[in-house]
Design a protein around this motif. Structure first.
Motif, PDB file in Angstrom:
ATOM      1  N   GLN A   1     -34.992  -3.082  60.920  1.00 48.15           N
ATOM      2  CA  GLN A   1     -34.277  -1.978  60.287  1.00 48.15           C
ATOM      3  C   GLN A   1     -33.322  -2.562  59.245  1.00 48.15           C
ATOM      4  O   GLN A   1     -32.587  -3.501  59.540  1.00 48.15           O
ATOM      5  N   TYR A   2     -33.338  -2.010  58.045  1.00 50.97           N
ATOM      6  CA  TYR A   2     -32.492  -2.467  56.953  1.00 50.97           C
ATOM      7  C   TYR A   2     -31.605  -1.323  56.476  1.00 50.97           C
ATOM      8  O   TYR A   2     -31.985  -0.159  56.575  1.00 50.97           O
ATOM      9  N   GLU A   3     -30.444  -1.680  55.928  1.00 50.31           N
ATOM     10  CA  GLU A   3     -29.570  -0.728  55.252  1.00 50.31           C
ATOM     11  C   GLU A   3     -29.339  -1.240  53.843  1.00 50.31           C
ATOM     12  O   GLU A   3     -29.001  -2.404  53.645  1.00 50.31           O
ATOM     13  N   LEU A   4     -29.520  -0.359  52.886  1.00 51.86           N
ATOM     14  CA  LEU A   4     -29.301  -0.685  51.481  1.00 51.86           C
ATOM     15  C   LEU A   4     -28.190   0.216  50.960  1.00 51.86           C
ATOM     16  O   LEU A   4     -28.317   1.441  50.994  1.00 51.86           O
ATOM     17  N   MET A   5     -27.092  -0.387  50.531  1.00 49.62           N
ATOM     18  CA  MET A   5     -25.990   0.364  49.930  1.00 49.62           C
ATOM     19  C   MET A   5     -26.080   0.148  48.429  1.00 49.62           C
ATOM     20  O   MET A   5     -26.107  -0.992  47.960  1.00 49.62           O
ATOM     21  N   VAL A   6     -26.140   1.247  47.688  1.00 47.89           N
ATOM     22  CA  VAL A   6     -26.264   1.176  46.233  1.00 47.89           C
ATOM     23  C   VAL A   6     -25.056   1.855  45.606  1.00 47.89           C
ATOM     24  O   VAL A   6     -24.647   2.936  46.035  1.00 47.89           O
ATOM     25  N   LEU A   7     -24.487   1.211  44.598  1.00 48.51           N
ATOM     26  CA  LEU A   7     -23.375   1.765  43.842  1.00 48.51           C
ATOM     27  C   LEU A   7     -23.886   2.110  42.448  1.00 48.51           C
ATOM     28  O   LEU A   7     -24.247   1.225  41.671  1.00 48.51           O
ATOM     29  N   PHE A   8     -23.957   3.406  42.163  1.00 48.80           N
ATOM     30  CA  PHE A   8     -24.436   3.887  40.879  1.00 48.80           C
ATOM     31  C   PHE A   8     -23.282   4.037  39.894  1.00 48.80           C
ATOM     32  O   PHE A   8     -22.127   4.195  40.290  1.00 48.80           O
TER      33      PHE A   8
ATOM     34  N   LEU B   1     -34.037   6.427  40.396  1.00 50.45           N
ATOM     35  CA  LEU B   1     -33.457   5.091  40.236  1.00 50.45           C
ATOM     36  C   LEU B   1     -33.773   4.196  41.427  1.00 50.45           C
ATOM     37  O   LEU B   1     -34.058   3.006  41.262  1.00 50.45           O
ATOM     38  N   LEU B   2     -33.737   4.760  42.626  1.00 49.11           N
ATOM     39  CA  LEU B   2     -34.077   3.981  43.821  1.00 49.11           C
ATOM     40  C   LEU B   2     -35.543   3.563  43.806  1.00 49.11           C
ATOM     41  O   LEU B   2     -35.880   2.452  44.212  1.00 49.11           O
ATOM     42  N   ASP B   3     -36.417   4.452  43.344  1.00 52.28           N
ATOM     43  CA  ASP B   3     -37.837   4.109  43.253  1.00 52.28           C
ATOM     44  C   ASP B   3     -38.048   2.935  42.302  1.00 52.28           C
ATOM     45  O   ASP B   3     -38.847   2.041  42.578  1.00 52.28           O
ATOM     46  N   ARG B   4     -37.320   2.927  41.186  1.00 54.91           N
ATOM     47  CA  ARG B   4     -37.420   1.813  40.246  1.00 54.91           C
ATOM     48  C   ARG B   4     -36.854   0.537  40.841  1.00 54.91           C
ATOM     49  O   ARG B   4     -37.403  -0.547  40.660  1.00 54.91           O
ATOM     50  N   LEU B   5     -35.739   0.654  41.573  1.00 56.52           N
ATOM     51  CA  LEU B   5     -35.094  -0.518  42.160  1.00 56.52           C
ATOM     52  C   LEU B   5     -35.966  -1.137  43.251  1.00 56.52           C
ATOM     53  O   LEU B   5     -36.165  -2.347  43.292  1.00 56.52           O
ATOM     54  N   LEU B   6     -36.493  -0.310  44.129  1.00 51.23           N
ATOM     55  CA  LEU B   6     -37.249  -0.815  45.279  1.00 51.23           C
ATOM     56  C   LEU B   6     -38.683  -1.214  44.932  1.00 51.23           C
ATOM     57  O   LEU B   6     -39.269  -2.049  45.613  1.00 51.23           O
ATOM     58  N   GLY B   7     -39.266  -0.611  43.919  1.00 43.90           N
ATOM     59  CA  GLY B   7     -40.644  -0.944  43.549  1.00 43.90           C
ATOM     60  C   GLY B   7     -41.597  -0.592  44.668  1.00 43.90           C
ATOM     61  O   GLY B   7     -41.630   0.541  45.148  1.00 43.90           O
ATOM     62  N   GLU B   8     -42.382  -1.551  45.123  1.00 43.51           N
ATOM     63  CA  GLU B   8     -43.362  -1.304  46.187  1.00 43.51           C
ATOM     64  C   GLU B   8     -42.709  -1.072  47.546  1.00 43.51           C
ATOM     65  O   GLU B   8     -43.330  -0.513  48.442  1.00 43.51           O
ATOM     66  N   ASP B   9     -41.463  -1.509  47.715  1.00 37.85           N
ATOM     67  CA  ASP B   9     -40.772  -1.344  48.997  1.00 37.85           C
ATOM     68  C   ASP B   9     -40.277   0.078  49.224  1.00 37.85           C
ATOM     69  O   ASP B   9     -39.746   0.383  50.283  1.00 37.85           O
ATOM     70  N   LYS B  10     -40.451   0.981  48.243  1.00 45.16           N
ATOM     71  CA  LYS B  10     -39.980   2.364  48.414  1.00 45.16           C
ATOM     72  C   LYS B  10     -40.714   3.081  49.527  1.00 45.16           C
ATOM     73  O   LYS B  10     -40.211   4.044  50.086  1.00 45.16           O
ATOM     74  N   LYS B  11     -41.891   2.597  49.902  1.00 43.63           N
ATOM     75  CA  LYS B  11     -42.652   3.240  50.984  1.00 43.63           C
ATOM     76  C   LYS B  11     -42.000   3.029  52.350  1.00 43.63           C
ATOM     77  O   LYS B  11     -42.343   3.703  53.306  1.00 43.63           O
ATOM     78  N   TYR B  12     -41.045   2.117  52.445  1.00 46.02           N
ATOM     79  CA  TYR B  12     -40.389   1.829  53.714  1.00 46.02           C
ATOM     80  C   TYR B  12     -39.130   2.664  53.939  1.00 46.02           C
ATOM     81  O   TYR B  12     -38.468   2.521  54.958  1.00 46.02           O
ATOM     82  N   ILE B  13     -38.763   3.529  53.009  1.00 41.60           N
ATOM     83  CA  ILE B  13     -37.549   4.340  53.137  1.00 41.60           C
ATOM     84  C   ILE B  13     -37.690   5.317  54.300  1.00 41.60           C
ATOM     85  O   ILE B  13     -38.669   6.047  54.390  1.00 41.60           O
ATOM     86  N   THR B  14     -36.694   5.319  55.185  1.00 45.33           N
ATOM     87  CA  THR B  14     -36.688   6.281  56.287  1.00 45.33           C
ATOM     88  C   THR B  14     -35.675   7.390  56.057  1.00 45.33           C
ATOM     89  O   THR B  14     -35.894   8.513  56.494  1.00 45.33           O
ATOM     90  N   SER B  15     -34.547   7.081  55.373  1.00 45.96           N
ATOM     91  CA  SER B  15     -33.574   8.135  55.057  1.00 45.96           C
ATOM     92  C   SER B  15     -32.707   7.713  53.879  1.00 45.96           C
ATOM     93  O   SER B  15     -32.475   6.524  53.651  1.00 45.96           O
ATOM     94  N   VAL B  16     -32.234   8.712  53.154  1.00 44.46           N
ATOM     95  CA  VAL B  16     -31.322   8.508  52.027  1.00 44.46           C
ATOM     96  C   VAL B  16     -30.118   9.416  52.245  1.00 44.46           C
ATOM     97  O   VAL B  16     -30.275  10.620  52.428  1.00 44.46           O
ATOM     98  N   LYS B  17     -28.931   8.822  52.244  1.00 43.39           N
ATOM     99  CA  LYS B  17     -27.698   9.592  52.440  1.00 43.39           C
ATOM    100  C   LYS B  17     -26.792   9.398  51.228  1.00 43.39           C
ATOM    101  O   LYS B  17     -26.206   8.336  51.064  1.00 43.39           O
ATOM    102  N   PRO B  18     -26.679  10.408  50.366  1.00 42.50           N
ATOM    103  CA  PRO B  18     -25.720  10.294  49.267  1.00 42.50           C
ATOM    104  C   PRO B  18     -24.297  10.409  49.809  1.00 42.50           C
ATOM    105  O   PRO B  18     -23.996  11.288  50.603  1.00 42.50           O
TER     106      PRO B  18
END
Length: 94
Positions: free
Chosen positions: A3-10, A25-42
């Motif tokens: 399990q990973y946590e990614l904190m992004v500052l826009f 922007l997250l799709d561009r940042l993660l590239g192929e790893d975007k398929k592993y996203i389980t949740s996004v919390k703004p």
């Protein structure tokens, strides 16, 4: 799977409630790893402790990922090309 946590500052010009822009922007940042996203919390716009690229506030988002392995170097290279992302940090949850 880990399990990973990614904190992004826009950049503060990105609206805190503009989830569509943040998602692209997250799709561009993660590239192929975007398929592993389980949740996004703004987390909204917050003041920064010190200026980053002449910005005194930023928009935060917390992304949870689930994968066997995530390589940070492509993300780091992509983040350098994206002026909308001020900082990011990827950690492994235990």
């Amino acid at each position: 799977m880990k399990q990973y946590e990614l904190m992004v500052l826009f950049h503060p010009d990105i609206k805190g409630d503009d989830e569509k822009k943040q998602k692209s922007l997250l799709d561009r940042l993660l590239g192929e790893d975007k398929k592993y996203i389980t949740s996004v919390k703004p987390l909204g716009k917050k003041a920064l402790a010190y200026p980053i690229r002449k910005c005194t506030e930023g928009v935060y988002a917390l992304i949870e990922l689930s994968a066997d392995r995530i390589d940070v170097s492509p993300m780091n290279n992509q983040a350098k090309l994206m002026p909308e992302i001020l900082r990011f940090m990827l950690i492994v949850k235990e």
